[in-house]
Design a protein around this motif. Sequence first.
Motif, PDB file in Angstrom:
ATOM      1  N   GLY A  63       6.396  -2.322 -29.430  1.00 26.38           N
ATOM      2  CA  GLY A  63       5.777  -3.028 -28.315  1.00 26.38           C
ATOM      3  C   GLY A  63       6.788  -3.540 -27.307  1.00 26.38           C
ATOM      4  N   GLU A  64       7.945  -3.990 -27.783  1.00 24.82           N
ATOM      5  CA  GLU A  64       8.993  -4.465 -26.890  1.00 24.82           C
ATOM      6  C   GLU A  64       9.530  -3.336 -26.018  1.00 24.82           C
ATOM      7  N   MET A  65       9.726  -2.142 -26.590  1.00 27.19           N
ATOM      8  CA  MET A  65      10.226  -1.014 -25.805  1.00 27.19           C
ATOM      9  C   MET A  65       9.191  -0.523 -24.795  1.00 27.19           C
ATOM     10  N   VAL A  66       7.911  -0.603 -25.148  1.00 23.69           N
ATOM     11  CA  VAL A  66       6.851  -0.254 -24.187  1.00 23.69           C
ATOM     12  C   VAL A  66       6.869  -1.239 -23.019  1.00 23.69           C
ATOM     13  N   ARG A  67       7.083  -2.528 -23.304  1.00 27.53           N
ATOM     14  CA  ARG A  67       7.159  -3.539 -22.235  1.00 27.53           C
ATOM     15  C   ARG A  67       8.338  -3.269 -21.308  1.00 27.53           C
ATOM     16  N   ARG A  68       9.512  -2.929 -21.875  1.00 24.46           N
ATOM     17  CA  ARG A  68      10.683  -2.626 -21.049  1.00 24.46           C
ATOM     18  C   ARG A  68      10.437  -1.408 -20.157  1.00 24.46           C
ATOM     19  N   GLN A  69       9.740  -0.432 -20.721  1.00 20.97           N
ATOM     20  CA  GLN A  69       9.444   0.760 -19.929  1.00 20.97           C
ATOM     21  C   GLN A  69       8.580   0.419 -18.716  1.00 20.97           C
ATOM     22  N   LEU A  70       7.587  -0.485 -18.916  1.00 21.92           N
ATOM     23  CA  LEU A  70       6.706  -0.865 -17.812  1.00 21.92           C
ATOM     24  C   LEU A  70       7.476  -1.587 -16.715  1.00 21.92           C
TER      25      LEU A  70
ATOM     26  N   SER B  17       4.093   5.700 -27.240  1.00 27.38           N
ATOM     27  CA  SER B  17       4.560   4.939 -28.400  1.00 27.38           C
ATOM     28  C   SER B  17       4.980   5.864 -29.536  1.00 27.38           C
ATOM     29  N   LYS B  18       4.243   6.958 -29.696  1.00 31.89           N
ATOM     30  CA  LYS B  18       4.589   7.924 -30.744  1.00 31.89           C
ATOM     31  C   LYS B  18       5.968   8.520 -30.509  1.00 31.89           C
ATOM     32  N   ASP B  19       6.289   8.851 -29.244  1.00 30.76           N
ATOM     33  CA  ASP B  19       7.611   9.398 -28.930  1.00 30.76           C
ATOM     34  C   ASP B  19       8.701   8.353 -29.155  1.00 30.76           C
ATOM     35  N   ILE B  20       8.421   7.088 -28.846  1.00 30.90           N
ATOM     36  CA  ILE B  20       9.406   6.024 -29.056  1.00 30.90           C
ATOM     37  C   ILE B  20       9.711   5.872 -30.539  1.00 30.90           C
ATOM     38  N   ILE B  21       8.682   5.931 -31.395  1.00 25.64           N
ATOM     39  CA  ILE B  21       8.888   5.805 -32.846  1.00 25.64           C
ATOM     40  C   ILE B  21       9.750   6.941 -33.375  1.00 25.64           C
TER      41      ILE B  21
ATOM     42  N   GLN C 193       0.811  -1.206   0.000  1.00 24.06           N
ATOM     43  CA  GLN C 193       0.000   0.000   0.000  1.00 24.06           C
ATOM     44  C   GLN C 193       0.853   1.269   0.000  1.00 24.06           C
ATOM     45  N   ASN C 194       2.103   1.166   0.426  1.00 20.50           N
ATOM     46  CA  ASN C 194       2.982   2.337   0.470  1.00 20.50           C
ATOM     47  C   ASN C 194       4.076   2.280  -0.595  1.00 20.50           C
ATOM     48  N   SER C 195       4.032   1.288  -1.476  1.00 21.80           N
ATOM     49  CA  SER C 195       5.124   1.080  -2.427  1.00 21.80           C
ATOM     50  C   SER C 195       5.036   1.962  -3.660  1.00 21.80           C
ATOM     51  N   GLY C 196       3.872   2.590  -3.877  1.00 20.77           N
ATOM     52  CA  GLY C 196       3.665   3.360  -5.096  1.00 20.77           C
ATOM     53  C   GLY C 196       3.196   2.517  -6.256  1.00 20.77           C
ATOM     54  N   LEU C 197       2.982   1.220  -6.033  1.00 24.28           N
ATOM     55  CA  LEU C 197       2.577   0.316  -7.111  1.00 24.28           C
ATOM     56  C   LEU C 197       1.062   0.165  -7.239  1.00 24.28           C
ATOM     57  N   LEU C 198       0.315   0.626  -6.240  1.00 24.47           N
ATOM     58  CA  LEU C 198      -1.140   0.515  -6.334  1.00 24.47           C
ATOM     59  C   LEU C 198      -1.647   1.278  -7.553  1.00 24.47           C
ATOM     60  N   ASP C 199      -2.629   0.725  -8.206  1.00 26.80           N
ATOM     61  CA  ASP C 199      -3.201   1.288  -9.432  1.00 26.80           C
ATOM     62  C   ASP C 199      -2.208   1.257 -10.589  1.00 26.80           C
ATOM     63  N   CYS C 200      -1.180   0.403 -10.512  1.00 29.95           N
ATOM     64  CA  CYS C 200      -0.221   0.335 -11.622  1.00 29.95           C
ATOM     65  C   CYS C 200      -0.887  -0.168 -12.896  1.00 29.95           C
ATOM     66  N   TRP C 201      -2.005  -0.900 -12.766  1.00 28.14           N
ATOM     67  CA  TRP C 201      -2.719  -1.384 -13.939  1.00 28.14           C
ATOM     68  C   TRP C 201      -3.427  -0.248 -14.668  1.00 28.14           C
ATOM     69  N   LYS C 202      -3.485   0.936 -14.057  1.00 27.29           N
ATOM     70  CA  LYS C 202      -4.093   2.106 -14.706  1.00 27.29           C
ATOM     71  C   LYS C 202      -3.050   3.082 -15.256  1.00 27.29           C
ATOM     72  N   TRP C 203      -1.787   2.764 -15.069  1.00 26.97           N
ATOM     73  CA  TRP C 203      -0.738   3.680 -15.515  1.00 26.97           C
ATOM     74  C   TRP C 203      -0.792   3.895 -17.028  1.00 26.97           C
ATOM     75  N   LYS C 204      -0.506   5.122 -17.420  1.00 30.56           N
ATOM     76  CA  LYS C 204      -0.264   5.436 -18.818  1.00 30.56           C
ATOM     77  C   LYS C 204       1.251   5.557 -19.007  1.00 30.56           C
ATOM     78  N   PRO C 205       1.790   5.164 -20.171  1.00 28.75           N
ATOM     79  CA  PRO C 205       3.243   5.228 -20.365  1.00 28.75           C
ATOM     80  C   PRO C 205       3.781   6.647 -20.194  1.00 28.75           C
TER      81      PRO C 205
ATOM     82  N   PHE D 276      16.376   5.821 -19.769  1.00 21.42           N
ATOM     83  CA  PHE D 276      16.497   4.358 -19.652  1.00 21.42           C
ATOM     84  C   PHE D 276      16.222   3.684 -20.988  1.00 21.42           C
ATOM     85  N   LEU D 277      15.182   4.131 -21.706  1.00 21.34           N
ATOM     86  CA  LEU D 277      14.831   3.505 -22.977  1.00 21.34           C
ATOM     87  C   LEU D 277      15.940   3.681 -24.007  1.00 21.34           C
ATOM     88  N   GLU D 278      16.516   4.856 -24.073  1.00 20.74           N
ATOM     89  CA  GLU D 278      17.590   5.092 -25.032  1.00 20.74           C
ATOM     90  C   GLU D 278      18.803   4.220 -24.734  1.00 20.74           C
TER      91      GLU D 278
END
Length: 637
Positions: free
Chosen positions: A574-581, A559-563, A543-555, A598-600
């Motif tokens: 899609g692979e780079m989006v997965r690494r970011q998550l 994807s447009k910026d990654i391209i 509850q204090n980890s900052g991970l709650l509601d991670c299923w609602k996170w937006k990148p 990190f992505l670069e």
Amino acid sequence: FPQTQQPYWNHGEALSRERRLMGLICCRPPITLDDDSRAENGDPDSLTMPRDVGEHQQPGEKRPRQDAKLASPNKHEKKESKNAQPVEPKRKRTEPKAVQITLVPMEQKIFGCIKQMLLERGMKTTVRVAGGWVRDKCLGKESDDIDIAVDDMTGEEFAKCVVDYLSSQGEEARSIGVIKANPDKSKHLATATFSIFGVHIDVNNLRSEEYAESSRIPTTRLGTAEEDASRRDFTVNALFYNINEERVEDLTGKGLIDLEKKILRTPLEALQTFIDDPLRVLRAIRFSARFGFALAADLTQAAKQPRIQSDLENKVSRERFSIELNKVVGGVGSPTDAFELLVDFGLHGIVFKEPESLVADEDVKERQERPGDAVGTAGLRVMRTVETMLKIRGTAKEERRIALYAAFMSPYHGYKVKVKKKFQPAIRYILRESAKVADSAIAEAASKLVDCAKAFASIATRAADASAAPAGAPDPMRAILRNTGQSLNEIKERYILALDLAYALTAETKWLPEFKSLASEAATTTLEYPNNSTLSRYATWIQNSGLLDCWKWKPLVSSKDIIQKMQISGRAVGEMVRRQLLWRFENPFGTRAEALAFLEQSFRDEPPPAVAAASNSRPENKKSKKKKTKQKKKKKK
């Protein structure tokens, strides 16, 4: 009543001799047990009429105390008592208490309209309400499931009479519909249905049924009220409410007293009743758990007969299993009590049938040839614990179904089934294909819930040992954050259910009172688990980890910026989006700039597979592409 004799029904509380006797004799005339009958397991057929006091007394037989009192004359009546006839002792009530049904205003209006129609049109039809409505009303419960049975016409003909009468009175009545016979849903006869004053009503004629050896689908004919009552599954469901006479009818002679004593028995012989329709075994389990009724001894013995179990597996469709299971898991009462009876009768292996292609994962420590055997022990224990926790938390019905199925099927975790060269989790397959759970999403969610519960239990143990990691070793908290985020992203809002299931998988029954006292009405969402400080600390940390509601996170980086930044497309994006998550799971409070850096760096160190494959392959010209398409067409031909 002999002390060694078992009660006639399977009931836990201690009963006095009089109450046992009343349970045996039901609504028969006043009777007592003779000496021979006392040694014959209390069989009602061996009961005999009481003999008069002083008659047929055997030599050396002791006279009962009550007889002695009756035999001693009063001092003022010595002369008259010499020729006086023996006085029969008073006997306790064997008839059930008179039942008064209280009708709500709408029911009074409907039944009054029907009576008025019969009077005005000179109809001699006897109209009765049958089944569950009468049972629930006798128990003081409300019910809107009104099923009407008539004795001298079909249900469709009676429905037309009611609709015509209402139209002549200027009342609104909806058109008549006919529900066709559907044996798979226990509809053995077409049923007329109509709406009166906004209340939905089903109507049918009284009938008698005859069953063939090879089928549970009977042949029906017009019958009497007594025949209709005797064909029903249980005595408590065989009651009628006679609208003409405004009274309850117990034509089996056992229904009312069985309601009073909370006993579930069949109107006819239990074994024959189950042979006629094996599905009634599952219905008996459901009603017992729903109302807390004890099962009659002959019913329990019949349910365990090999023939009944074989007929249940071969004659009843699995869709009917699903309907009964969903009513058990989603209804009132204790689902665990019902599943315990299912295991006790040896039926869980039929309802939750294991596929032959069941295999275990390599990481399963304790492999079993038949993991279904553990369902009867470990599965029930976990289910009992989860049910208690769900009641405390006030969990919604849909979530309750998922959690209870997951708890019962938890011994199948780590097993999979091969279907068309692919493997499926065994929990999902058995719920979906064997038990035929109607909603495939429930089977999928139950399988995921067990996976996440096992993952949470493992991560909690690793988190407790994280502080003891040796110096210079990789930071264990990164893996803990990543694994926790992956599990939360998979289970989403049901993470509390997964934590509760993780607790139940390791909890002992004696811990539950402490959990009940901890989870008070003011704090039903507490994540503290008695006797399991490791899981409690881990739940608080989540509850204090900052991970709650991670299923609602937006990148953070779209994807447009990654391209645009990396000049890639397709699967590489899609692979780079997965690494970011995954990076965000390890850095839940990270910023966009940190994510982009990190992505670069990740792209330079390890290009996505799609990018690497594209750089190593030569571009194809149009001619080579045409040749390949022609070759494919030839192969297809």
